[in-house]
Design a protein around this motif. Structure first.
Motif, PDB file in Angstrom:
ATOM      1  N   HIS A 152       0.811  -1.203   0.000  1.00  0.00           N
ATOM      2  CA  HIS A 152       0.000   0.000   0.000  1.00  0.00           C
ATOM      3  C   HIS A 152       0.849   1.260   0.000  1.00  0.00           C
ATOM      4  O   HIS A 152       1.833   1.297   0.739  1.00  0.00           O
ATOM      5  N   PRO A 153       0.529   2.305  -0.787  1.00  0.00           N
ATOM      6  CA  PRO A 153      -0.673   2.407  -1.596  1.00  0.00           C
ATOM      7  C   PRO A 153      -0.530   1.815  -3.004  1.00  0.00           C
ATOM      8  O   PRO A 153      -1.477   1.871  -3.777  1.00  0.00           O
ATOM      9  N   ALA A 154       0.645   1.294  -3.310  1.00  0.00           N
ATOM     10  CA  ALA A 154       0.800   0.648  -4.615  1.00  0.00           C
ATOM     11  C   ALA A 154      -0.020  -0.634  -4.641  1.00  0.00           C
ATOM     12  O   ALA A 154      -0.267  -1.221  -3.586  1.00  0.00           O
ATOM     13  N   PRO A 155      -0.454  -1.039  -5.806  1.00  0.00           N
ATOM     14  CA  PRO A 155      -1.168  -2.317  -5.903  1.00  0.00           C
ATOM     15  C   PRO A 155      -0.226  -3.469  -5.564  1.00  0.00           C
ATOM     16  O   PRO A 155       0.948  -3.432  -5.910  1.00  0.00           O
ATOM     17  N   GLY A 156      -0.701  -4.444  -4.865  1.00  0.00           N
ATOM     18  CA  GLY A 156       0.140  -5.568  -4.468  1.00  0.00           C
ATOM     19  C   GLY A 156       0.504  -6.437  -5.654  1.00  0.00           C
ATOM     20  O   GLY A 156      -0.036  -6.264  -6.745  1.00  0.00           O
ATOM     21  N   PRO A 157       1.444  -7.363  -5.449  1.00  0.00           N
ATOM     22  CA  PRO A 157       1.852  -8.276  -6.514  1.00  0.00           C
ATOM     23  C   PRO A 157       0.732  -9.260  -6.855  1.00  0.00           C
ATOM     24  O   PRO A 157      -0.171  -9.469  -6.050  1.00  0.00           O
ATOM     25  N   SER A 158       0.819  -9.837  -8.017  1.00  0.00           N
ATOM     26  CA  SER A 158      -0.119 -10.899  -8.388  1.00  0.00           C
ATOM     27  C   SER A 158       0.147 -12.108  -7.499  1.00  0.00           C
ATOM     28  O   SER A 158       1.196 -12.209  -6.863  1.00  0.00           O
ATOM     29  N   ASP A 159      -0.801 -13.023  -7.464  1.00  0.00           N
ATOM     30  CA  ASP A 159      -0.613 -14.247  -6.692  1.00  0.00           C
ATOM     31  C   ASP A 159       0.664 -14.964  -7.116  1.00  0.00           C
ATOM     32  O   ASP A 159       1.437 -15.440  -6.287  1.00  0.00           O
ATOM     33  N   ALA A 160       0.863 -15.033  -8.416  1.00  0.00           N
ATOM     34  CA  ALA A 160       2.024 -15.758  -8.938  1.00  0.00           C
ATOM     35  C   ALA A 160       3.331 -15.088  -8.504  1.00  0.00           C
ATOM     36  O   ALA A 160       4.288 -15.769  -8.132  1.00  0.00           O
ATOM     37  N   ASP A 161       3.347 -13.744  -8.530  1.00  0.00           N
ATOM     38  CA  ASP A 161       4.560 -13.030  -8.132  1.00  0.00           C
ATOM     39  C   ASP A 161       4.820 -13.159  -6.636  1.00  0.00           C
ATOM     40  O   ASP A 161       5.969 -13.308  -6.202  1.00  0.00           O
TER      41      ASP A 161
END
Length: 220
Positions: A152-161
């Motif tokens: 936060h506040p950036a979007p989190g990583p994808s599940d895979a990442d």
DNA sequence: CACCAGGGTGGTT
DNA sequence: AACCACCATGGT
């Protein structure tokens, strides 16, 4: 990064030694029963299976589906899960048992598990990590929330990442299992019990349900 | 009473 | 690829 989180969580909550089960197949069954369900309810269903003496691949496969559904009723989605458990039991029997399955390399075993109806990425990884003790990280709702909050506040990583990042840094099944177990534990303690992160080991960069954290305490 | 819990699937946009 | 409804019980 993930190593520090692991250390902080161990410091706060102590080692978890998951998964609570007597044998690998019980873990596989539990992984299906706990889907979108409180563990308490999944545990009731497992106890019923044990008392009925059917917590084995061959017995589960032989049961009538209505009978199995009745046994696992407390776990919720019981008709759906009865079907899923039987497709899993049949898979194990067809594969020649857990010993035969455990001879497979992790990537192949994961792909094989994903062919089971009702076993998705999360359930497959839980089975790989806890039943087969392979070095995988289980990305579940708790891990997703924590990861999103840390970013936060950036979007989190994808599940895979997220999964890849954890597995790159914490190489052993022991550490990866422990991290997941602790994230769940931590989430259960702080998720609803507290509005924000007072007393949290990961302060000030932790928090669940960021939308519930008062605006003045949100990370900037 | 409403809301939620250690997801996955199949159908629709 | 991103939504959506659906599956169902027990606890708060």
């Amino acid at each position: 990064m993930y190593r520090e989180i692991l250390d902080a969580l161990i410091e706060q909550h102590g080692p978890q030694r998951w998964w609570p089960a007597e044998d690998p197949f019980e873990i596989m069954v539990g992984a299906v029963l706990v889907q979108r369900t409180a563990w308490r309810n999944a545990a009731l269903a497992i106890r019923a299976l044990k008392e009925a003496g059917v917590l084995r691949p061959d017995r589960l496969d032989d049961l009538r589906r209505e009978a199995l559904a009745a046994l696992i009723r407390p776990a919720g989605f019981f008709r759906l899960k009865a079907r899923r458990l039987q497709s899993m039991a049949r898979f194990v029997v067809a594969a020649g048992g857990l010993r035969a399955l455990s001879a497979q390399p992790t990537a192949g075993l994961r792909a094989a598990l994903l062919t089971i109806r009702g076993v998705g990425p999360e359930t497959a990884d839980a089975i790989l990590g806890y039943a087969f003790e392979r070095p995988v990280f289980v990305v579940d709702a708790y891990a997703r929330r924590l990861s999103a909050r840390l970013a936060h506040p950036a979007p989190g990583p994808s599940d895979a990442d997220l999964k890849a990042g954890c597995e790159r840094e914490l190489v052993s099944a022991r550490d990866l299992n422990e991290l997941h177990a602790l994230i769940v534990r931590h989430g259960q303690v702080y998720c609803r019990a507290m509005a924000a992160c007072d007393g949290c080991a990961l302060r000030p960069r932790c928090g669940y349900h960021p939308e519930r954290v008062p605006a003045e305490r949100q990370l900037s």
